[in-house]
Write an enzyme that holds these catalytic residues in place. Structure first.
Site, PDB file in Angstrom:
ATOM      1  N   ASN A 175     -25.511  10.212  34.011  1.00  0.00           N
ATOM      2  CA  ASN A 175     -24.179  10.802  33.916  1.00  0.00           C
ATOM      3  C   ASN A 175     -24.382  12.290  33.620  1.00  0.00           C
ATOM      4  OD1 ASN A 175     -21.761  11.902  32.809  1.00  0.00           O
ATOM      5  ND2 ASN A 175     -21.042   9.851  32.286  1.00  0.00           N
ATOM      6  N   ALA A 176     -24.000  13.152  34.559  1.00  0.00           N
ATOM      7  CA  ALA A 176     -24.283  14.591  34.436  1.00  0.00           C
ATOM      8  C   ALA A 176     -23.666  15.180  33.161  1.00  0.00           C
ATOM      9  CB  ALA A 176     -23.771  15.336  35.671  1.00  0.00           C
ATOM     10  N   ASP A 189     -27.365  11.712  39.868  1.00  0.00           N
ATOM     11  CA  ASP A 189     -26.105  11.058  40.227  1.00  0.00           C
ATOM     12  C   ASP A 189     -25.929   9.838  39.344  1.00  0.00           C
ATOM     13  OD1 ASP A 189     -24.147  11.448  42.852  1.00  0.00           O
ATOM     14  OD2 ASP A 189     -24.048   9.433  41.988  1.00  0.00           O
ATOM     15  N   ARG A 228     -24.343  24.393  52.293  1.00  0.00           N
ATOM     16  CA  ARG A 228     -25.713  23.929  52.040  1.00  0.00           C
ATOM     17  C   ARG A 228     -26.721  24.931  52.615  1.00  0.00           C
ATOM     18  NH1 ARG A 228     -23.293  18.405  52.308  1.00  0.00           N
ATOM     19  NH2 ARG A 228     -23.162  18.438  54.577  1.00  0.00           N
ATOM     20  N   PHE A 262     -24.536  15.673  40.626  1.00  0.00           N
ATOM     21  CA  PHE A 262     -23.636  14.943  41.533  1.00  0.00           C
ATOM     22  C   PHE A 262     -24.223  14.993  42.950  1.00  0.00           C
ATOM     23  CE2 PHE A 262     -21.163  17.140  38.253  1.00  0.00           C
ATOM     24  CZ  PHE A 262     -20.564  16.079  37.585  1.00  0.00           C
ATOM     25  N   CYS A 302     -13.614  20.229  45.296  1.00  0.00           N
ATOM     26  CA  CYS A 302     -13.078  19.737  46.568  1.00  0.00           C
ATOM     27  C   CYS A 302     -11.651  19.209  46.408  1.00  0.00           C
ATOM     28  CB  CYS A 302     -13.977  18.658  47.152  1.00  0.00           C
ATOM     29  SG  CYS A 302     -14.168  17.221  46.083  1.00  0.00           S
ATOM     30  N   ASP A 347     -21.750  19.882  42.422  1.00  0.00           N
ATOM     31  CA  ASP A 347     -20.880  19.481  43.534  1.00  0.00           C
ATOM     32  C   ASP A 347     -20.180  18.174  43.153  1.00  0.00           C
ATOM     33  OD1 ASP A 347     -19.627  19.150  45.975  1.00  0.00           O
ATOM     34  OD2 ASP A 347     -21.412  18.381  46.990  1.00  0.00           O
TER      35      ASP A 347
END
Length: 391
Positions: free
Chosen positions: A274-275, A246, A208, A224, A335, A295
């Site tokens: 919804n991305a 988000d 970040r 997100f 992730c 992310d």
């Protein structure tokens, strides 16, 4: 006297090389009696000592090694020493006001997570053997590390693989589990009781901070966004405008509260979308940003779903890249441990090719240094983070 476990010939090589796990199918036999959670000794087929750890025959990961020293006892002094080593390391490498204090296997305390949020601590126990020592760990945190309160967030499905129930609750006198932390100059409301993971995604702290230099006077899109951490870092860094997206109404509400807390409400806005859907629509409309951040949550938590995850990562990266102005910056991460670095790199390359854009790598990063990567335990390496210029 500890029970002794013996491995099949040709098995346990990873463990002998330093990996902390021994699987049930590697064990040939044992001497003595044991109860799951007991500390036992492990030997290879030549009767050579490998290590001492706790046993749980209800789990595929039957033994987790705690020490390679046959004379080291697993007692209160052992935990004091391990916690001291973990804390001394973090004081050297990171701002410790809020950080991951213990990162399981990478801190030689398999199955144990401890996160510090100012003066409050959250414990997550992922294995039966660690559960037995929870009271000792709580006392050490109160006596030596100034814990004003400790909350347990062992409400994770992985416990069920150990034959254990999910659980959460206070390990000290009850306290207000909504705390305020400061990271990189940004303040956040953190909900220790109900927030994601143990309340906050500490593993992106240094990443970040790395976006600050790109965001001054920029129009930024953060997908997100969760509780707004990347968006707020962009705002603090002097962005002209920031929009965080988000799919969760609750996350958007929390992110908006965090913007207010930092006096950034005029610059940093949040919307529930919804991305996948909205980026497709906005790209067709010709919307563009100076900086686009992706992310997403882990699209896969097992090897069996990796193909679907690759499709998901490719699609969202394709849509994100299309939203970047020529010469602007694209920030993307994964992730998921199972999305290995080479596969993630190839997936981004395929997305850029389909978007007919060229990526120029600025930086590659991993999880922040309070989540150290143990080279003998590749499970400790999971976060991949890229910054690209899109030309």
């Amino acid at each position: 006297m500890a029970s002794k476990f013996y491995l099949y010939k040709g098995r346990g090589r990873k463990s002998e090389a330093g990996h902390p796990w021994i699987y049930s199918n590697e064990i040939e036999g044992y001497d003595g009696d044991y109860v799951n959670g007991d500390i036992i000794e492990v030997y290879n087929f030549r009767n050579e000592f490998i290590g001492k750890g706790y046993i749980n025959d209800a789990s595929k990961i039957a033994i987790r090694i705690m020490t390679r020293d046959i004379n080291e006892e697993i007692n209160e002094d052992f935990f004091r020493k391990r916690l001291k080593n973990a804390w001394e390391y973090r004081k050297k490498v990171i701002d410790t006001s809020s950080c991951r204090f213990v990162f399981g296997e990478a801190d030689f305390l398999p199955g144990l997570i401890i996160d510090k949020y100012e003066d409050y601590y959250v414990i997550q126990s992922l294995a039966l053997g660690i559960d037995k020592y929870k009271d000792i760990i709580v006392n050490i945190l109160k006596e030596e590390y100034g814990a004003k309160g400790i909350y347990e967030r062992s409400d994770v499905a992985v416990r069920e693989l150990e034959g254990m129930e999910q659980t959460k609750g206070f390990l000290t006198e009850p306290f207000d589990t909504n705390v305020i932390i400061t990271e990189n100059g940004v303040r956040y409301h953190v909900d220790l009781e109900n927030g994601q993971k143990t309340g906050f995604f500490l593993d992106q702290k240094e990443n970040r901070n790395a976006i600050h230099k790109l965001c001054k006077d920029a129009d930024v899109l953060d997908c997100f966004t969760h509780t707004g951490s990347f968006a707020l870092n962009a705002g603090i860094a002097g962005a002209k405008s920031v929009l965080g997206l988000d799919i969760s109404e609750l996350a958007i509400k929390d992110a908006t509260k965090n913007a207010e807390l930092n006096g950034l409400s005029d610059v940093v806005k949040f919307e529930c979308h919804n991305a996948f859907d909205v980026l497709h629509k906005w790209a067709k409309e010709g919307r563009k940003y100076d900086v686009v951040i992706l992310d997403p949550p882990a699209f896969t938590k097992s090897r069996s779903t990796i193909d679907g995850a690759v499709r998901g990562y490719k699609e969202i990266n394709l849509r994100g890249i299309k939203m970047v102005k020529p010469g602007g910056f694209f920030i993307t991460c994964s992730c998921s441990h199972f999305m290995n670095p080479e596969l993630f790199k190839q997936t981004i390359a395929d997305a850029a090719k389909d978007a007919r854009r060229t990526l120029r790598q600025v930086e590659f990063r991993t999880q922040s240094s309070d989540h150290p990567i143990l080279w003998t335990s590749d499970e400790s390496y999971y976060l991949k983070f890229y910054i690209f210029q899109v030309v």
